[in-house]
Design an enzyme around this catalytic site. Structure first.
Site, short mmCIF file in Angstrom:
data_model
loop_
_atom_site.label_atom_id
_atom_site.label_comp_id
_atom_site.label_asym_id
_atom_site.label_seq_id
_atom_site.Cartn_x
_atom_site.Cartn_y
_atom_site.Cartn_z
N CYS A 30 -6.26 86.08 -18.54
CA CYS A 30 -5.84 84.74 -19.09
C CYS A 30 -6.59 83.35 -18.97
CB CYS A 30 -4.52 84.65 -18.14
SG CYS A 30 -3.19 85.87 -18.28
N HIS B 115 -1.83 79.54 -17.86
CA HIS B 115 -1.10 79.26 -16.61
C HIS B 115 -2.05 78.53 -15.79
CE1 HIS B 115 -2.86 82.45 -14.70
NE2 HIS B 115 -2.69 83.36 -15.62
#
Length: 394
Positions: free
Chosen positions: A339, A321
């Site tokens: 992430c 992301h």
């Protein structure tokens, strides 16, 4: 000189749990090996057929068997109340017919039989309603296009004890005879799950159909019956994959084997729970802008952010992301909470290019281990032999 066969109403009786029909319509009216002998008045006796299921509370999960006392069966049709039919086969001696599939629970059926002399007879029965019904969820969705790593995935509402029997009724067909295998696991949700994975990544353009012909199959103790069939058809899209190098902090998109773009990124902070998972994972969904909260992944109150261009890689919360707050670390250090973070323009570009089902191949020592089999689609981390061993039919 032609003559008309005698006709009389059908008579039904219970005989050792078998529905028995005395059917004048099935009397053999022409000469030959199937002809019945006439009595002294010249009339033919009734030819009898029997059906193994009878009454209004017959036991489901059995094939329908129709037996002819004399002569030869030509055709049998078994139709349910919704108009669907059970196909079957007449035995070589012509005396019996057996359905290819089993009678489903809570269903009314009509049996129509025809012999080789043109006589017909009918019978009716209904199966008992199921105590419990099992259902399932299929992925990918129907008529979708997905990347080269997406498996066919089936998650069941209730436990499946009869795994081998269920697997026999899951049929995969492809436009190019792709080799693959089913593998059973416990889904991240705790439910039983079975996935079909090709031996190698799918070839682009492959058409794939899954027919789950489960109506009438018992999933076993505590699982209940399946009372319908399911189907899904998907197409394999572009040949592309994403390579994530945790040690060098780079993310590369490859298409048809050629590098399209190389962008800097920052992975999970190594040495603890915030590290990223390594291995071959699969893009599960493109979720856009979502709220990410650390307590949902067991990291206390470390963060609560609205995050753009979110691409889910695991059920445990690993995404790729946009992470503009981490811009100072892009390309030189892993400092996220697990992430794969990119600057916003790069994340936007990757988000626009990738397909659900694209493989993300994550490598590097700065990881907390290899993604688990059920944490998303982790089957690509098993060898082909290891994956085949997870089939209930091996």
């Amino acid at each position: 000189m032609s003559r008309t066969c005698p006709r009389s109403p059908f008579r039904t009786a219970a005989l050792a749990g078998t529905a028995v029909l005395a059917a004048a319509a099935l009397t053999a009216c022409s000469g030959g090996s199937g002809a019945a002998k006439a009595d002294e008045k010249g009339a033919k006796p009734d030819t009898r057929i029997s059906v193994n299921l009878s009454g209004k509370q017959a036991e489901a999960g059995e094939p329908v068997r129709v037996t002819l006392a004399e002569g030869r069966l030509q055709q049998v049709t078994v139709t349910d109340s919704k108009g669907a039919t059970l196909t079957g086969t007449v035995a070589a001696d012509g005396r019996s017919w057996t359905s290819a599939r089993k009678a489903a629970p809570g269903t009314a059926y009509t049996v129509e039989a025809r012999d080789t002399d043109g006589g017909t007879a009918t019978a009716d029965f209904a199966t008992a309603a199921p105590d419990k019904v099992n259902k399932l969820t299929l992925a990918p969705g129907k008529n979708t296009t997905v990347g080269i790593a997406h498996p066919l995935s089936v998650v069941f509402d209730h436990p499946v004890k009869n795994k081998a029997e269920v697997e026999k009724h899951l049929k995969v067909t492809t436009s190019n005879n792709t080799v693959g295998s089913w593998g059973w696991m416990r889904d991240w949700s705790g439910k039983d799950r079975v996935d079909w994975r090709p031996k190698a990544y799918w070839k682009p353009g492959t058409k794939v159909t899954l027919n789950a012909d489960l109506n009438g199959v018992d999933s076993g103790a505590a699982g209940g019956w399946f009372v319908r069939d399911y189907t899904t058809t998907v197409t394999i899209g572009k040949n592309q994959l994403v390579k994530v190098d945790l040690d060098n902090h780079r993310l590369k998109l490859l298409r048809d084997g050629a590098e399209v773009k190389d962008v800097p990124m920052s992975g999970g902070t190594p040495g603890g729970d915030k590290a990223s998972w390594r291995g071959k994972t699969v893009l599960m969904s493109k979720e856009g802008t979502i709220n990410m909260r650390s307590e949902t992944v067991g990291l206390g109150d470390a963060y609560d952010k609205m995050v753009d261009y979110s691409m889910r890689l695991t059920w445990s919360g690993m995404y790729a992301h946009a992470a503009p707050w981490n811009a100072a670390y892009m390309g030189n250090a892993n400092k996220s909470s697990g992430c794969i973070g990119m600057d916003t323009p790069d994340a936007r570009w990757v988000y626009d290019q990738v397909q659900v089902g694209d493989p993300f191949e994550v490598t590097g020592d700065d990881a907390k281990g290899t993604q688990a089999l059920n944490n998303g689609y982790g089957e690509w981390n098993l060898s082909w032999a290891e994956w085949q061993a997870k089939s209930a039919l091996r």
